[in-house]
Design a protein around this motif. Structure first.
Motif, mmCIF file in Angstrom:
data_model
loop_
_atom_site.group_PDB
_atom_site.id
_atom_site.type_symbol
_atom_site.label_atom_id
_atom_site.label_comp_id
_atom_site.label_asym_id
_atom_site.label_seq_id
_atom_site.Cartn_x
_atom_site.Cartn_y
_atom_site.Cartn_z
ATOM 1 N N THR A 100 1.839 107.538 67.002
ATOM 2 C CA THR A 100 2.355 109.055 66.883
ATOM 3 C C THR A 100 1.864 109.656 65.399
ATOM 4 O O THR A 100 2.088 111.208 65.101
ATOM 5 N N ALA A 101 1.632 109.034 63.972
ATOM 6 C CA ALA A 101 1.653 109.822 62.989
ATOM 7 C C ALA A 101 0.227 109.312 62.839
ATOM 8 O O ALA A 101 0.126 110.928 62.173
ATOM 9 N N CYS A 102 -0.580 109.216 63.207
ATOM 10 C CA CYS A 102 -2.085 109.322 62.990
ATOM 11 C C CYS A 102 -2.825 109.539 64.060
ATOM 12 O O CYS A 102 -4.085 109.403 63.603
ATOM 13 N N HIS A 103 -2.239 109.258 65.188
ATOM 14 C CA HIS A 103 -3.437 108.824 66.445
ATOM 15 C C HIS A 103 -4.512 108.305 66.822
ATOM 16 O O HIS A 103 -5.066 108.509 67.849
ATOM 17 N N ALA A 104 -4.364 107.172 65.703
ATOM 18 C CA ALA A 104 -5.283 106.176 66.056
ATOM 19 C C ALA A 104 -4.840 104.998 67.121
ATOM 20 O O ALA A 104 -3.436 104.969 67.166
ATOM 21 N N VAL A 105 -5.664 104.677 67.827
ATOM 22 C CA VAL A 105 -5.793 103.678 68.650
ATOM 23 C C VAL A 105 -5.664 102.561 68.453
ATOM 24 O O VAL A 105 -6.931 101.825 67.923
ATOM 25 N N ASN A 106 -4.792 101.078 69.384
ATOM 26 C CA ASN A 106 -5.101 100.190 68.858
ATOM 27 C C ASN A 106 -4.900 99.712 66.923
ATOM 28 O O ASN A 106 -5.489 98.823 67.201
ATOM 29 N N THR A 107 -3.760 99.923 66.721
ATOM 30 C CA THR A 107 -3.923 99.979 65.197
ATOM 31 C C THR A 107 -2.013 99.440 65.314
ATOM 32 O O THR A 107 -1.448 99.400 63.826
ATOM 33 N N LEU A 108 -1.750 99.642 66.637
ATOM 34 C CA LEU A 108 0.004 99.227 66.488
ATOM 35 C C LEU A 108 0.316 97.119 66.454
ATOM 36 O O LEU A 108 -0.597 96.898 67.534
ATOM 37 N N TRP A 109 1.172 97.301 65.329
ATOM 38 C CA TRP A 109 1.410 95.526 66.065
ATOM 39 C C TRP A 109 2.664 95.528 65.884
ATOM 40 O O TRP A 109 3.255 96.695 65.499
ATOM 41 N N LEU A 110 3.357 94.781 66.529
ATOM 42 C CA LEU A 110 4.511 94.071 66.953
ATOM 43 C C LEU A 110 5.013 92.449 66.259
ATOM 44 O O LEU A 110 3.855 91.374 66.548
ATOM 45 N N ASP A 111 6.027 92.522 65.656
ATOM 46 C CA ASP A 111 6.247 91.890 64.837
ATOM 47 C C ASP A 111 7.448 91.355 65.488
ATOM 48 O O ASP A 111 8.736 91.893 64.971
ATOM 49 N N LEU A 112 7.602 90.345 66.559
ATOM 50 C CA LEU A 112 9.332 90.233 66.861
ATOM 51 C C LEU A 112 9.714 89.248 65.983
ATOM 52 O O LEU A 112 11.252 89.593 65.811
ATOM 53 N N ILE A 113 9.502 88.689 64.978
ATOM 54 C CA ILE A 113 10.443 87.635 63.955
ATOM 55 C C ILE A 113 10.929 88.876 63.570
ATOM 56 O O ILE A 113 12.307 89.038 63.017
ATOM 57 N N ARG A 114 10.666 90.194 62.625
ATOM 58 C CA ARG A 114 10.938 91.105 61.816
ATOM 59 C C ARG A 114 11.216 92.339 62.482
ATOM 60 O O ARG A 114 11.836 92.991 62.222
ATOM 61 N N GLY A 115 11.158 92.274 63.603
ATOM 62 C CA GLY A 115 11.641 93.636 64.808
ATOM 63 C C GLY A 115 10.979 94.985 64.151
ATOM 64 O O GLY A 115 11.547 95.946 64.056
ATOM 65 N N LEU A 116 9.794 94.668 63.971
ATOM 66 C CA LEU A 116 9.112 96.259 63.355
ATOM 67 C C LEU A 116 8.093 96.165 64.286
ATOM 68 O O LEU A 116 7.092 94.917 65.106
ATOM 69 N N VAL A 117 7.003 97.764 64.536
ATOM 70 C CA VAL A 117 6.045 97.809 64.922
ATOM 71 C C VAL A 117 5.964 98.684 64.085
ATOM 72 O O VAL A 117 6.053 99.327 63.880
ATOM 73 N N GLU A 118 3.997 98.804 63.392
ATOM 74 C CA GLU A 118 3.503 99.024 62.484
ATOM 75 C C GLU A 118 1.826 99.300 62.824
ATOM 76 O O GLU A 118 1.820 98.668 63.477
ATOM 77 N N CYS A 119 1.539 100.844 62.167
ATOM 78 C CA CYS A 119 -0.083 100.338 62.165
ATOM 79 C C CYS A 119 -0.510 100.245 61.235
ATOM 80 O O CYS A 119 0.153 100.724 59.788
#
Length: 51
Positions: A14-33
């Motif tokens: 939602t910040a930069c509108h890039a597609v397929n750049t979101l990563w889910l890291d369950l260990i750190r509890g983070l979704v990051e672009c």
């Protein structure tokens, strides 16, 4: 070695509108672009309500 982060295929940042750049890291509890660096903390212990 297994990967600890997984790409969230088909979703858009939602910040930069890039597609397929979101990563889910369950260990750190983070979704990051990986494009713009925007991140969001998640609560993996959140209980789902029964429908």
């Amino acid at each position: 070695m297994t990967e600890l982060a997984h790409i969230l295929d088909g979703l858009r940042c939602t910040a930069c509108h890039a597609v397929n750049t979101l990563w889910l890291d369950l260990i750190r509890g983070l979704v990051e672009c990986r494009e713009c660096g925007q991140g969001a903390l998640i609560d993996p212990d959140d209980e789902w309500e029964d429908a």
